[in-house]
Design a protein around this motif. Sequence first.
Motif, PDB file in Angstrom:
ATOM      1  N   ILE A   2     -17.213 -27.597 -10.332  1.00 27.62           N
ATOM      2  CA  ILE A   2     -16.973 -27.632 -11.774  1.00 27.62           C
ATOM      3  C   ILE A   2     -16.018 -28.772 -12.112  1.00 27.62           C
ATOM      4  N   GLY A   3     -16.068 -29.186 -13.350  1.00 28.42           N
ATOM      5  CA  GLY A   3     -15.120 -30.144 -13.887  1.00 28.42           C
ATOM      6  C   GLY A   3     -14.970 -29.877 -15.368  1.00 28.42           C
ATOM      7  N   ASN A   4     -13.846 -30.265 -15.921  1.00 27.81           N
ATOM      8  CA  ASN A   4     -13.654 -30.100 -17.364  1.00 27.81           C
ATOM      9  C   ASN A   4     -12.740 -31.194 -17.901  1.00 27.81           C
ATOM     10  N   ASP A   5     -12.810 -31.391 -19.204  1.00 30.76           N
ATOM     11  CA  ASP A   5     -11.954 -32.376 -19.863  1.00 30.76           C
ATOM     12  C   ASP A   5     -11.797 -31.986 -21.320  1.00 30.76           C
ATOM     13  N   MET A  45     -18.280 -38.879 -31.535  1.00 32.45           N
ATOM     14  CA  MET A  45     -19.233 -39.176 -30.467  1.00 32.45           C
ATOM     15  C   MET A  45     -18.554 -39.914 -29.309  1.00 32.45           C
ATOM     16  N   VAL A  46     -17.637 -40.826 -29.615  1.00 29.99           N
ATOM     17  CA  VAL A  46     -16.902 -41.524 -28.559  1.00 29.99           C
ATOM     18  C   VAL A  46     -16.202 -40.519 -27.656  1.00 29.99           C
ATOM     19  N   TRP A  47     -15.466 -39.589 -28.255  1.00 26.38           N
ATOM     20  CA  TRP A  47     -14.685 -38.645 -27.453  1.00 26.38           C
ATOM     21  C   TRP A  47     -15.569 -37.576 -26.825  1.00 26.38           C
ATOM     22  N   ASN A  48     -16.687 -37.263 -27.446  1.00 27.59           N
ATOM     23  CA  ASN A  48     -17.669 -36.360 -26.840  1.00 27.59           C
ATOM     24  C   ASN A  48     -18.167 -36.969 -25.527  1.00 27.59           C
ATOM     25  N   LEU A  49     -18.646 -38.204 -25.589  1.00 29.57           N
ATOM     26  CA  LEU A  49     -19.160 -38.867 -24.391  1.00 29.57           C
ATOM     27  C   LEU A  49     -18.061 -39.053 -23.352  1.00 29.57           C
ATOM     28  N   TRP A  50     -16.884 -39.442 -23.804  1.00 25.93           N
ATOM     29  CA  TRP A  50     -15.762 -39.637 -22.884  1.00 25.93           C
ATOM     30  C   TRP A  50     -15.428 -38.344 -22.144  1.00 25.93           C
ATOM     31  N   SER A  51     -15.341 -37.239 -22.863  1.00 28.21           N
ATOM     32  CA  SER A  51     -14.959 -35.974 -22.208  1.00 28.21           C
ATOM     33  C   SER A  51     -16.030 -35.527 -21.221  1.00 28.21           C
ATOM     34  N   ARG A  52     -17.287 -35.778 -21.515  1.00 30.75           N
ATOM     35  CA  ARG A  52     -18.366 -35.446 -20.595  1.00 30.75           C
ATOM     36  C   ARG A  52     -18.260 -36.284 -19.317  1.00 30.75           C
ATOM     37  N   LYS A  53     -17.982 -37.576 -19.470  1.00 39.98           N
ATOM     38  CA  LYS A  53     -17.831 -38.454 -18.311  1.00 39.98           C
ATOM     39  C   LYS A  53     -16.654 -38.020 -17.441  1.00 39.98           C
ATOM     40  N   GLU A  54     -15.549 -37.693 -18.059  1.00 42.30           N
ATOM     41  CA  GLU A  54     -14.364 -37.252 -17.314  1.00 42.30           C
ATOM     42  C   GLU A  54     -14.637 -35.954 -16.550  1.00 42.30           C
ATOM     43  N   SER A  97     -12.400 -29.160 -35.081  1.00 44.38           N
ATOM     44  CA  SER A  97     -11.665 -30.149 -35.875  1.00 44.38           C
ATOM     45  C   SER A  97     -10.427 -30.645 -35.133  1.00 44.38           C
ATOM     46  N   GLU A  98     -10.010 -29.938 -34.078  1.00 47.27           N
ATOM     47  CA  GLU A  98      -8.787 -30.300 -33.363  1.00 47.27           C
ATOM     48  C   GLU A  98      -9.016 -30.895 -31.980  1.00 47.27           C
ATOM     49  N   PHE A  99     -10.119 -30.524 -31.331  1.00 52.75           N
ATOM     50  CA  PHE A  99     -10.341 -31.011 -29.972  1.00 52.75           C
ATOM     51  C   PHE A  99     -11.825 -31.069 -29.637  1.00 52.75           C
ATOM     52  N   ILE A 100     -12.092 -31.798 -28.568  1.00 50.76           N
ATOM     53  CA  ILE A 100     -13.418 -31.819 -27.944  1.00 50.76           C
ATOM     54  C   ILE A 100     -13.209 -31.388 -26.503  1.00 50.76           C
ATOM     55  N   TYR A 101     -13.996 -30.419 -26.070  1.00 48.61           N
ATOM     56  CA  TYR A 101     -13.833 -29.851 -24.729  1.00 48.61           C
ATOM     57  C   TYR A 101     -15.181 -29.825 -24.030  1.00 48.61           C
ATOM     58  N   SER A 102     -15.225 -30.386 -22.825  1.00 47.81           N
ATOM     59  CA  SER A 102     -16.468 -30.408 -22.049  1.00 47.81           C
ATOM     60  C   SER A 102     -16.271 -29.769 -20.687  1.00 47.81           C
ATOM     61  N   GLU A 103     -17.295 -29.054 -20.265  1.00 45.42           N
ATOM     62  CA  GLU A 103     -17.371 -28.501 -18.925  1.00 45.42           C
ATOM     63  C   GLU A 103     -18.593 -29.101 -18.255  1.00 45.42           C
ATOM     64  N   ALA A 104     -18.490 -29.338 -16.938  1.00 46.82           N
ATOM     65  CA  ALA A 104     -19.595 -29.927 -16.182  1.00 46.82           C
ATOM     66  C   ALA A 104     -19.834 -29.118 -14.915  1.00 46.82           C
ATOM     67  N   VAL A 105     -21.104 -29.036 -14.530  1.00 46.81           N
ATOM     68  CA  VAL A 105     -21.513 -28.333 -13.309  1.00 46.81           C
ATOM     69  C   VAL A 105     -22.640 -29.133 -12.645  1.00 46.81           C
ATOM     70  N   LEU A 106     -22.842 -28.854 -11.362  1.00 47.21           N
ATOM     71  CA  LEU A 106     -23.975 -29.447 -10.642  1.00 47.21           C
ATOM     72  C   LEU A 106     -25.242 -28.644 -10.844  1.00 47.21           C
ATOM     73  N   ASN A 107     -25.093 -27.344 -10.967  1.00 46.87           N
ATOM     74  CA  ASN A 107     -26.223 -26.431 -11.142  1.00 46.87           C
ATOM     75  C   ASN A 107     -26.066 -25.758 -12.501  1.00 46.87           C
ATOM     76  N   SER A 108     -27.043 -25.897 -13.369  1.00 48.42           N
ATOM     77  CA  SER A 108     -26.903 -25.371 -14.733  1.00 48.42           C
ATOM     78  C   SER A 108     -26.648 -23.865 -14.765  1.00 48.42           C
ATOM     79  N   ASN A 109     -27.065 -23.132 -13.741  1.00 41.27           N
ATOM     80  CA  ASN A 109     -26.792 -21.688 -13.687  1.00 41.27           C
ATOM     81  C   ASN A 109     -25.304 -21.394 -13.530  1.00 41.27           C
TER      82      ASN A 109
END
Length: 158
Positions: A2-5, A45-54, A97-109
């Motif tokens: 997992i990863g998050n930003d 969109m800038v911060w959406n993409l950035w948080s996903r990359k991080e 309105s205050e933050f953008i938060y992304s979580e990432a996984v290798l397996n969508s499940n």
Amino acid sequence: MIGNDIVDLALAQKESNWKRNGFLNKLFTSDEQLMIHSSINPEIMVWNLWSRKEAVYKIFNRTTGIRKFNPIQLECLDDGKVIFDDQVYFTKTTITSEFIYSEAVLNSNDFNKIQGISRPSVIIKEDGIPYYLESSDSIKKQLSITHHGRFERIITLI
């Protein structure tokens, strides 16, 4: 894995000038720049993409041990996927309105297995990767920790 930003939007607006010459070219592919420029709110969109990359980078770093972050090598797609080194990662992003938060996984499940937790009293780092000991069984569990400005999120897999 997992990863998050998280991005504190007020702090990002105050401290980062994403419109400055060369900023987008350095961090985003041409397709991502098209997403930014065609967005109703390009800054979001800038911060959406950035948080996903991080968030994805944290997984990459943990699986390879490589600590070189070159954001333009990660390609965010419209459907939440991120491609890096021929590997597909899955991301989910929350925008407020205050933050953008992304979580990432290798397996969508694995999205169903993510659990937010409070900051453990003891965090162990091995090769820069944070872990904590679950008190009920003393098993070492991997964490992903993100903080920016006023916000912090800590997640683990259950």
